[in-house]
Enzyme design. Structure first.
Site, PDB file in Angstrom:
ATOM      1  N   GLY A 355     147.632 -19.547  29.852  1.00 11.43           N
ATOM      2  CA  GLY A 355     146.112 -19.167  28.703  1.00 11.43           C
ATOM      3  C   GLY A 355     145.295 -18.299  29.453  1.00 11.43           C
ATOM      4  N   PRO A 356     144.469 -17.651  27.694  1.00 12.92           N
ATOM      5  CG  PRO A 356     143.686 -17.439  26.315  1.00 12.92           C
ATOM      6  CD  PRO A 356     144.977 -17.914  26.710  1.00 12.92           C
ATOM      7  N   PRO A 357     141.024 -18.205  29.467  1.00 10.85           N
ATOM      8  CG  PRO A 357     140.368 -16.314  31.015  1.00 10.85           C
ATOM      9  CD  PRO A 357     141.207 -16.610  30.137  1.00 10.85           C
ATOM     10  N   GLY A 358     139.452 -20.885  29.583  1.00  9.13           N
ATOM     11  CA  GLY A 358     137.825 -22.009  29.165  1.00  9.13           C
ATOM     12  C   GLY A 358     139.367 -22.101  27.525  1.00  9.13           C
ATOM     13  CB  VAL A 359     142.442 -22.424  25.983  1.00  8.64           C
ATOM     14  CG1 VAL A 359     142.272 -20.967  25.941  1.00  8.64           C
ATOM     15  CG2 VAL A 359     143.692 -22.205  27.741  1.00  8.64           C
ATOM     16  N   GLY A 360     141.460 -24.807  28.242  1.00 11.68           N
ATOM     17  CA  GLY A 360     141.333 -25.869  28.088  1.00 11.68           C
ATOM     18  C   GLY A 360     142.773 -26.676  29.304  1.00 11.68           C
ATOM     19  CE  LYS A 361     144.270 -21.624  32.181  1.00 18.52           C
ATOM     20  NZ  LYS A 361     143.311 -21.072  30.892  1.00 18.52           N
ATOM     21  CB  SER A 675     152.407  -4.659  22.893  1.00 19.90           C
ATOM     22  OG  SER A 675     150.550  -4.334  22.596  1.00 19.90           O
ATOM     23  CE  LYS A 718     149.173  -7.428  21.385  1.00 16.51           C
ATOM     24  NZ  LYS A 718     150.466  -7.450  21.243  1.00 16.51           N
TER      25      LYS A 718
HETATM   26  N1  LIG Z   1     141.217 -28.452  23.104  1.00 15.78           N
HETATM   27  C1  LIG Z   1     140.521 -28.502  23.597  1.00 15.78           C
HETATM   28  N2  LIG Z   1     139.180 -29.524  23.105  1.00 15.78           N
HETATM   29  C2  LIG Z   1     138.736 -30.247  23.329  1.00 15.78           C
HETATM   30  N3  LIG Z   1     138.091 -29.593  24.496  1.00 15.78           N
HETATM   31  C3  LIG Z   1     138.329 -28.385  25.077  1.00 15.78           C
HETATM   32  C4  LIG Z   1     139.933 -27.971  24.373  1.00 15.78           C
HETATM   33  N4  LIG Z   1     140.058 -26.833  24.912  1.00 15.78           N
HETATM   34  C5  LIG Z   1     138.556 -26.622  25.994  1.00 15.78           C
HETATM   35  N5  LIG Z   1     138.165 -27.276  25.925  1.00 15.78           N
HETATM   36  C6  LIG Z   1     137.019 -27.742  26.873  1.00 15.78           C
HETATM   37  O1  LIG Z   1     136.883 -27.069  27.333  1.00 15.78           O
HETATM   38  C7  LIG Z   1     136.459 -26.489  28.721  1.00 15.78           C
HETATM   39  C8  LIG Z   1     136.843 -25.274  29.528  1.00 15.78           C
HETATM   40  O2  LIG Z   1     138.005 -25.676  29.742  1.00 15.78           O
HETATM   41  P1  LIG Z   1     138.925 -25.436  31.188  1.00 15.78           P
HETATM   42  O3  LIG Z   1     138.277 -26.168  32.247  1.00 15.78           O
HETATM   43  O4  LIG Z   1     140.409 -26.629  31.179  1.00 15.78           O
HETATM   44  O5  LIG Z   1     139.951 -24.316  30.780  1.00 15.78           O
HETATM   45  P2  LIG Z   1     140.373 -23.562  31.527  1.00 15.78           P
HETATM   46  O6  LIG Z   1     142.036 -23.272  30.476  1.00 15.78           O
HETATM   47  O7  LIG Z   1     141.554 -24.577  33.132  1.00 15.78           O
HETATM   48  O8  LIG Z   1     140.446 -21.833  31.874  1.00 15.78           O
HETATM   49  P3  LIG Z   1     140.420 -20.555  33.487  1.00 15.78           P
HETATM   50  O9  LIG Z   1     141.455 -20.564  33.328  1.00 15.78           O
HETATM   51  O10 LIG Z   1     139.258 -20.882  33.975  1.00 15.78           O
HETATM   52  O11 LIG Z   1     141.114 -22.097  34.849  1.00 15.78           O
HETATM   53  C9  LIG Z   1     136.092 -27.801  29.391  1.00 15.78           C
HETATM   54  O12 LIG Z   1     135.122 -28.626  29.350  1.00 15.78           O
HETATM   55  C10 LIG Z   1     137.495 -28.454  28.009  1.00 15.78           C
HETATM   56  O13 LIG Z   1     137.252 -29.857  27.854  1.00 15.78           O
END
Ligand SMILES: Nc1ncnc2c1ncn2[C@@H]1O[C@H](COP(=O)(O)OP(=O)(O)OP(=O)(O)O)[C@@H](O)[C@H]1O
Ligand SMILES: [Mg+2]
Length: 780
Positions: A355-361, A675, A718
């Site tokens: 998934g894209p950056p910052g989605v909580g992986k 696409s 999208k």
């Molecule tokens: N669904 C969610 N509920 C609560 N907090 C979330 C959620 N999704 C993301 N966050 C918060 O967003 C922040 C960034 O998430 P994280 O570092 O896990 O991103 P990532 O997907 O690993 O990004 P990257 O690909 O850049 O490594 C974290 O503090 C995380 O707790």
């Protein structure tokens, strides 16, 4: 000494390699049969007398009269002991004799001998000589035997008595045969003393030179050697004191080894290394290498596993506590728990969060570890080029280290941690080897119960490790690697989802991090929306969290300075607190000229709106495409063009068509993929028929030459991007209908979605009145 020159007959004892002096006793071991017979004959006699003569050549086996020196010593036999054919005697010299005549040579030598007394000279000169000899003797012993203090008899007595010192000192010098014999044959005491003085001076000189050499060598002992010697001394001293050996490191390792439970094969190897280590001096470089290797082995969790918390209820609760929504992932984890509960031997799965950056992986991984009560470790594979980084260097290299996997296990202290490998899509590859290949081995369930790190050089069981990898896109993950993992997609969030995440997770977290209470820091919904839309542009919530953190800190300053008790952030305050707006809400182009169509793109950072522009080129020019587009996109444009041309008739285009130029802004951002096919087809058709595309409509989909619309990826991103830009009408491939399940309900409800299977449907929806005045295209 003795009487006047009266000769007498005695058995003769030949001496190989030694001389017997008068008034001197010495032990002898006699083997030679003739000599034994001579001794027997002497013992049979009244005074047990025998005459000892040195052989001229010690090597002569059966000496005949001619082989003996002419001067010898008459002696008595004091003690006899027999060991088989060997006779041991102690013989005591009486007086110096010379041979007058041999009487018999068989079965043993017998001769007539005559005493030859020493001439004793007693003058000032001899006294001076005596003193000098005494002095030199003292000096000699001080050098040769510094540890022993010799007390010399104060032989002031002149003359003959002094010879009682001369002969034994001569003996102690261990002179060679010739010199001893010369001492024996000295005519006078003066001559004997002169000889001895000469011998002593010579020996003293030699000793002095030797001492000088050894002193110099001592100086040359290098520092290391000296340290080694010192350390050895400390060790001995400590052992004497009953204390621990100084090499407490080795002792400690040994102790740890005894306490650690190790697999059979490992233990055997460790014992071998341990034994080696105990032999290597600590200063040697090999000691370091062996010691750190052993240290690693003993620190690794060979059998040490934490107990999983397999309560499904607990897991659900923990996962919900940490993350909003993400239902699919959470359910997958709960399923896994159920499997582990029913079948404890089940191999842990290998998941890949995409998934894209910052989605909580990453944070989801942490949360799973928390739910399972497993140890969590992570490292990034991004930019890793060297296979050795993952799998370690051989110990023969200087500065060799174990690979990241083994390091992570050592840190975790258990054999079943949750190990998160971030950025698996950013793995490099070059001449130093292919880390993807090494990773494949790590992640292969058939191999990973005996993973071999180059440094560790012992198989380590990784089968209990819960691996989770993360990636922004699956496109660059090598296929075989991807096959070993179960991908779970985490897509970007809509503004509404972001608001909930901010309210429920990010705000409380940032608030408590800044040390604020709930009512001291409030961000109402409309301010949140403003932050999301004007200060961030992202699929995830990382930037949003950072902005909220900034707000919280600004408020903390105000509260701490007593300026305010509680702060409510209004939309109007934002520019003061966060600076000028960073992004402007994308305005859709209100009116599009013919030849321009709105497309949707998916990027690693989420979705985006993109315009495709086409113009006619003067006659003679060739088909051109610009805007930093990739090969696939170029080909896709040709296909779109071909497709539109083949529909000329149904579109009512009569004249011969001109060449075109297609441009895709923004020109600096690289774009690729198929696409945008339908978008380009729409732009071209619009250009050819001279009718504009609807400006409130965006579209995505791949197109074939025959006009089929094929499905594309990233639909949720999208759609969210289109919505952010204010577009509410989107044309999608029919087959992407199934991807809408993870689209939030309110978004779905707001949007007008048109599903198409053929180019004609796209064109009808995108360009009003395109078929006006024409017969409707027939559907195949
Ligand atoms: N669904 C969610 N509920 C609560 N907090 C979330 C959620 N999704 C993301 N966050 C918060 O967003 C922040 C960034 O998430 P994280 O570092 O896990 O991103 P990532 O997907 O690993 O990004 P990257 O690909 O850049 O490594 C974290 O503090 C995380 O707790
Ligand atoms: Mg991450």
């Amino acid at each position: 000494m003795g009487k006047e020159s009266q000769s007498y007959t005695l058995p003769i004892l030949p001496l190989a390699n030694t001389v017997l002096f008068p008034a001197f006793a010495m032990p002898l071991s006699i083997q030679q049969p003739a000599a034994v017979k001579a001794v027997d004959a002497a013992l049979a006699g009244e005074n047990k007398m025998i005459a000892a003569f040195a052989q001229q050549d010690p090597a002569t086996e059966n000496p005949r009269p001619a082989d003996l020196c002419a001067t010898g010593t008459a002696a008595t036999i004091k003690l006899v002991a027999r060991f088989g054919a060997t006779v041991q005697i102690i013989i005591h010299g009486l007086e110096r004799v010379t041979i007058v005549d041999f009487i018999q040579s068989r079965p043993f030598l017998k001769a007539q001998v005559q005493p030859w007394p020493l001439v004793v000279i007693d003058t000032i000169e001899t006294e001076a000589l005596q003193r000098e000899v005494l002095e030199l003797t003292g000096k000699y012993f001080a050098l040769a035997h510094p540890e022993t203090k010799l007390a010399f008899p104060s032989l002031a007595g002149p003359g003959e008595d002094f010879m009682q010192l001369v002969y034994p000192v001569g003996k102690l010098l261990q002179l060679d045969l010739d010199k001893e014999q010369a001492l024996l044959t000295a005519a006078s005491n003066q001559q004997a003393m002169t000889l001895l003085r000469e011998y002593l001076s010579h020996e003293i000189q030699i000793l002095e030179v030797r001492k000088k050499i050894s002193d110099r060598a001592q100086d040359k002992l290098s520092k290391e050697q000296r340290n080694y010697v010192l350390r050895e001394q400390i060790r001995t001293i400590q052992q004497e004191l009953g204390e621990d050996a100084p090499d407490s490191e080795v002792v400690e390792l040994r102790k740890k080894l005894e306490e650690t439970v190790l697999p059979e094969t490992v233990r055997a190897e460790v014992e071998r290394e341990m034994a080696r280590l105990e032999k290597i001096p600590p200063a040697s470089p090999e000691y370091q290498v062996t010691q750190s290797h052993l240290q690693l082995i003993l620190e690794l969790p060979w059998n040490n596993a934490s107990t999983d918390n397999l309560s499904l209820k607990n897991a659900r609760q923990v996962l919900d506590e940490d993350h909003y929504n993400l239902k699919e992932v959470k359910e997958r984890i709960v399923e896994q728990l159920a499997v582990m509960k029913l079948n404890p031997g089940a191999k842990a799965p290998i998941l890949c969060f995409v998934g894209p950056p910052g989605v909580g992986k990453t944070s989801l991984g942490q949360s799973i570890a928390r739910a399972l009560e497993r140890k969590f470790e992570r490292f990034s594979l991004g930019g890793m080029h060297d296979e050795a980084e993952l799998r370690g260097h051989r110990r023969t290299y200087i500065g060799a280290m174990p690979g990241r996997i083994i390091q992570a296990l050592r840190r975790s202290g258990v054999m079943n941690p949750l190990l998160m490998l971030d950025e698996v899509d950013k793995l490099g590859q070059d001449f130093r080897g292919d880390p993807a290949a090494a990773l494949m081995e790590v992640l292969d369930p058939a191999q990973h119960d005996s993973f071999r790190d180059n440094y560790l050089d012992l198989p380590f069981d990784l089968s209990k490790v819960f691996f989770i990898t993360t990636a922004n896109s699956v496109d660059t993950i090598p296929r075989p690697l991807l096959d070993r993992m179960e991908t779970i997609v985490l897509s970007g969030y809509s503004d509404e989802e972001k608001i909930v995440i901010a309210q429920q997770y990010l705000l409380p977290r940032q608030r408590s991090e800044a040390g604020l209470l709930a009512d001291q820091f409030r961000v109402p919904e409309e301010s949140l929306v403003a932050v999301i839309r004007r200060y961030t542009r992202e699929a995830g919530v990382r930037e949003l969290e950072r902005m909220l953190g900034r707000l919280a800190r600004k408020v903390a300053v105000r509260v701490a300075e007593g300026e305010a008790d509680a702060v409510r952030i209004a939309v109007a305050d934002l520019s003061e607190l966060l600076g000028p707006e960073r992004f402007f809400v994308e305005k859709i182009r209100q009116e599009l000229p013919p030849g321009v169509a709105t497309g949707l793109a998916w990027t690693e950072a989420g979705g985006d709106v993109l315009y495709v522009e086409a113009i006619e080129l003067p006659a003679g020019e060739k088909f051109t495409m610009t805007g930093h587009v990739g090969e696939v996109m170029k080909e896709s444009a040709m296909a779109a063009n071909g497709c539109v041309l083949s529909h000329c008739q149904s579109l009512g285009i009569k004249q011969k068509l001109p060449a075109v130029h297609i441009h895709v802004p923004a020109g600096a951002i690289p774009k690729d993929g198929p696409s945008a096919g339908v978008t380009m087809a729409a732009a071209l058709a619009s250009l050819y028929v001279g009718k504009a595309v609807r400006s409130d409509t965006a579209m995505t989909g791949e197109i074939t030459l025959s006009g089929l619309v094929l499905p594309v990826g990233g639909v949720k991103e999208k759609l969210l991007a289109a919505r952010r830009a204010g577009i509410r009408r989107v044309i999608l491939p029919q087959e992407n209908k199934k991807d809408l399940s993870d689209l939030p309900e309110h978004v779905r409800a707001e949007m007008e979605l048109i599903f198409a299977t053929r180019i004609e449907e796209v064109l009808t929806a995108a360009i009003p009145a395109i078929f006006d005045g024409l017969c409707q295209p027939e559907k195949p």
